[in-house]
Design a protein around this motif. Structure first.
Motif, PDB file in Angstrom:
ATOM      1  N   UNK A  32      79.007  58.051  13.526  1.00  0.00           N
ATOM      2  CA  UNK A  32      79.137  56.949  12.588  1.00  0.00           C
ATOM      3  C   UNK A  32      79.542  57.075  11.613  1.00  0.00           C
ATOM      4  N   UNK A  33      79.160  57.649  10.972  1.00  0.00           N
ATOM      5  CA  UNK A  33      79.365  57.927   9.099  1.00  0.00           C
ATOM      6  C   UNK A  33      78.329  57.783   8.379  1.00  0.00           C
ATOM      7  N   UNK A  34      77.534  57.469   9.211  1.00  0.00           N
ATOM      8  CA  UNK A  34      76.545  57.060   8.275  1.00  0.00           C
ATOM      9  C   UNK A  34      74.700  57.678   9.417  1.00  0.00           C
ATOM     10  N   UNK A  35      73.657  57.382   8.314  1.00  0.00           N
ATOM     11  CA  UNK A  35      72.733  57.795   8.804  1.00  0.00           C
ATOM     12  C   UNK A  35      71.836  57.051  10.107  1.00  0.00           C
ATOM     13  N   UNK A  36      72.211  56.862  11.309  1.00  0.00           N
ATOM     14  CA  UNK A  36      71.036  56.409  11.906  1.00  0.00           C
ATOM     15  C   UNK A  36      69.644  56.824  12.920  1.00  0.00           C
ATOM     16  N   UNK A 202      60.669  55.483  10.985  1.00  0.00           N
ATOM     17  CA  UNK A 202      61.653  57.013  11.060  1.00  0.00           C
ATOM     18  C   UNK A 202      61.643  57.650   9.686  1.00  0.00           C
ATOM     19  N   UNK A 203      62.419  57.466   9.214  1.00  0.00           N
ATOM     20  CA  UNK A 203      62.178  58.075   7.591  1.00  0.00           C
ATOM     21  C   UNK A 203      60.827  59.143   6.946  1.00  0.00           C
ATOM     22  N   UNK A 263      55.634  61.148   1.098  1.00  0.00           N
ATOM     23  CA  UNK A 263      56.049  60.317   0.134  1.00  0.00           C
ATOM     24  C   UNK A 263      56.567  60.360  -0.982  1.00  0.00           C
ATOM     25  N   UNK A 264      56.722  60.909  -1.757  1.00  0.00           N
ATOM     26  CA  UNK A 264      58.581  61.323  -2.620  1.00  0.00           C
ATOM     27  C   UNK A 264      59.346  61.782  -1.875  1.00  0.00           C
ATOM     28  N   UNK A 265      59.568  62.300  -0.776  1.00  0.00           N
ATOM     29  CA  UNK A 265      60.815  62.720   0.228  1.00  0.00           C
ATOM     30  C   UNK A 265      61.005  61.441   0.352  1.00  0.00           C
ATOM     31  N   UNK A 266      60.139  60.550   1.293  1.00  0.00           N
ATOM     32  CA  UNK A 266      60.885  59.337   2.160  1.00  0.00           C
ATOM     33  C   UNK A 266      61.296  58.413   0.872  1.00  0.00           C
ATOM     34  N   UNK A 267      60.168  58.545  -0.003  1.00  0.00           N
ATOM     35  CA  UNK A 267      61.069  57.155  -1.409  1.00  0.00           C
ATOM     36  C   UNK A 267      61.885  57.363  -1.184  1.00  0.00           C
ATOM     37  N   UNK A 268      63.131  58.872  -1.597  1.00  0.00           N
ATOM     38  CA  UNK A 268      64.021  58.467  -1.876  1.00  0.00           C
ATOM     39  C   UNK A 268      64.838  58.268  -1.048  1.00  0.00           C
ATOM     40  N   UNK A 269      64.767  58.123   0.564  1.00  0.00           N
ATOM     41  CA  UNK A 269      65.635  57.885   1.811  1.00  0.00           C
ATOM     42  C   UNK A 269      65.606  56.859   1.357  1.00  0.00           C
ATOM     43  N   UNK A 270      64.475  56.025   1.445  1.00  0.00           N
ATOM     44  CA  UNK A 270      64.283  54.441   1.193  1.00  0.00           C
ATOM     45  C   UNK A 270      65.054  53.487   0.242  1.00  0.00           C
ATOM     46  N   UNK A 274      67.231  50.733   0.851  1.00  0.00           N
ATOM     47  CA  UNK A 274      66.712  49.051   0.516  1.00  0.00           C
ATOM     48  C   UNK A 274      67.767  48.849  -0.173  1.00  0.00           C
ATOM     49  N   UNK A 275      67.910  49.848  -1.758  1.00  0.00           N
ATOM     50  CA  UNK A 275      68.823  49.494  -2.446  1.00  0.00           C
ATOM     51  C   UNK A 275      67.641  48.931  -3.727  1.00  0.00           C
ATOM     52  N   UNK A 276      66.413  49.203  -3.746  1.00  0.00           N
ATOM     53  CA  UNK A 276      65.805  48.666  -4.562  1.00  0.00           C
ATOM     54  C   UNK A 276      64.819  49.325  -4.760  1.00  0.00           C
ATOM     55  N   UNK A 277      63.800  49.104  -5.698  1.00  0.00           N
ATOM     56  CA  UNK A 277      63.040  50.464  -6.487  1.00  0.00           C
ATOM     57  C   UNK A 277      61.970  50.362  -5.325  1.00  0.00           C
ATOM     58  N   UNK A 278      60.788  51.654  -5.337  1.00  0.00           N
ATOM     59  CA  UNK A 278      60.200  51.039  -3.595  1.00  0.00           C
ATOM     60  C   UNK A 278      58.612  51.803  -4.586  1.00  0.00           C
ATOM     61  N   UNK A 279      57.864  51.704  -3.668  1.00  0.00           N
ATOM     62  CA  UNK A 279      56.355  52.053  -4.238  1.00  0.00           C
ATOM     63  C   UNK A 279      55.747  51.873  -2.307  1.00  0.00           C
ATOM     64  N   UNK A 280      55.268  53.648  -2.198  1.00  0.00           N
ATOM     65  CA  UNK A 280      55.151  53.291  -0.989  1.00  0.00           C
ATOM     66  C   UNK A 280      53.366  53.851  -0.499  1.00  0.00           C
ATOM     67  N   UNK A 281      53.066  52.898  -0.418  1.00  0.00           N
ATOM     68  CA  UNK A 281      51.447  53.322   0.078  1.00  0.00           C
ATOM     69  C   UNK A 281      51.083  53.666   1.467  1.00  0.00           C
TER      70      UNK A 281
END
Length: 302
Positions: A32-36, A202-203, A263-270, A274-281
């Motif tokens: 596919x050429x991307x992460x699905x 999933x991420x 949380x830290x590793x998932x935040x980078x993926x997300x 999404x193309x925005x900064x993330x706060x993950x609760x």
């Protein structure tokens, strides 16, 4: 959304099947050429069919990453096996994966079972002997190629490495030639039709799987509770479900160290998604027997 087919346009659904941990998700992401699809060394990482779309001149191929086929032991695994059978029945082409690392021994009953399902379906199939990058020499895989070829009348047999990209483009060209005439099923540029909330969950699950010990991964489920968007900042509320209090303590880790890592590793993926900064609760909750709870599985998209 299905668009009207242009003259000579080719399209179709390509089911990617095989035993657990043979590299199906890695191959789908590569083609596919991307992460699905998320990836981890743990078997049964993929729990439901995930579609990835590849567009090209005059074609659209929709690859369906399926769970590893195995004997059901609970409601979750029964659902997973249903997804495998449904994906097979609805496909135009099948990519059936085998593990080249098994070249030193005979094909197992699991491989033969999946091959039998594919042969019975009558769907055009390509056999793919994956992970040849793990062999000292590609010629070592010749016995397994012969064994695979004897299982059914395949359109072709490929030696490949989905991880390294070896022979994946020749495989793609073979798929394109087999695609039937048809419409464009998804708007051009679509990578996946998987709902955003499920992708985000999933991420997080991927990072949890990578951080966990052997006894915990299959007991983990992740649910996106809420997504709040504020201009260039997004707040994501999610829950990691486990089945026992002891598993909750493992996911949290000493002093919360493990959950912070997840949380830290998932935040980078997300953030990349999404193309925005993330706060993950991120919370961890004990949900006993969730793998046999049909309503809960439906909320997870399974």
């Amino acid at each position: 959304m299905i668009e009207e087919a242009a003259k000579d346009f080719k399209s179709g659904f390509v089911a990617v099947l095989g035993r657990p941990n043979v590299g199906k998700s890695t191959l789908v992401n590569r083609l596919v050429g991307g992460k699905v699809s998320i990836i981890s060394p743990r078997p049964q990482t993929t729990r439901g069919p995930i579609r990835g779309v590849r567009d090209g001149p005059g074609y659209q191929a929709v690859f369906v990453d399926t769970p590893g086929s195995q004997k059901p032991r609970d409601t979750l695994r029964s659902r997973m096996q249903e997804h495998v059978l449904n994906s097979l029945s609805e496909s135009d082409i099948v990519l059936l994966l085998f593990d080249a690392a098994q070249a030193h021994k005979e094909l197992g009953t699991g491989d033969r079972y999946v091959a039998h399902l594919v042969a019975e379906s009558g769907t055009p199939a390509i056999a793919c002997v994956n992970k040849v990058d793990l062999l000292s020499d590609a010629s070592v895989a010749l016995p397994i190629v012969e064994a695979v070829s004897a299982l059914a009348d395949y359109e072709d047999v490929f030696l490949l490495s989905a991880k390294e990209g070896l022979n994946t483009e020749p495989l793609m060209q073979r798929v394109i030639r087999l695609l039937p005439s048809g419409p464009r099923y998804f708007p051009e540029g679509t990578l996946t039709d998987y709902p955003e909330t499920l992708v985000l969950a999933e991420y997080i699950r991927e990072k949890a799987l990578l951080a966990m010990h052997e006894e915990v991964p299959h007991a983990i489920a992740v649910q996106t509770e809420e997504v709040e968007r504020n201009n260039n900042f997004t707040v994501l509320y999610a829950t990691i479900h486990v089945e026992r209090p002891s598993q909750r303590m493992i996911v949290l880790g000493k002093g919360g160290r493990t959950i912070k890592q997840i949380g830290a590793e998932a935040r980078g993926e997300v953030e990349r998604l999404l193309g925005t900064r993330i706060y993950l609760d991120l919370k961890v909750k004990v949900t006993p027997g969730w793998r046999n709870d049909r309503r809960f599985l439906e909320r997870l998209g399974l």
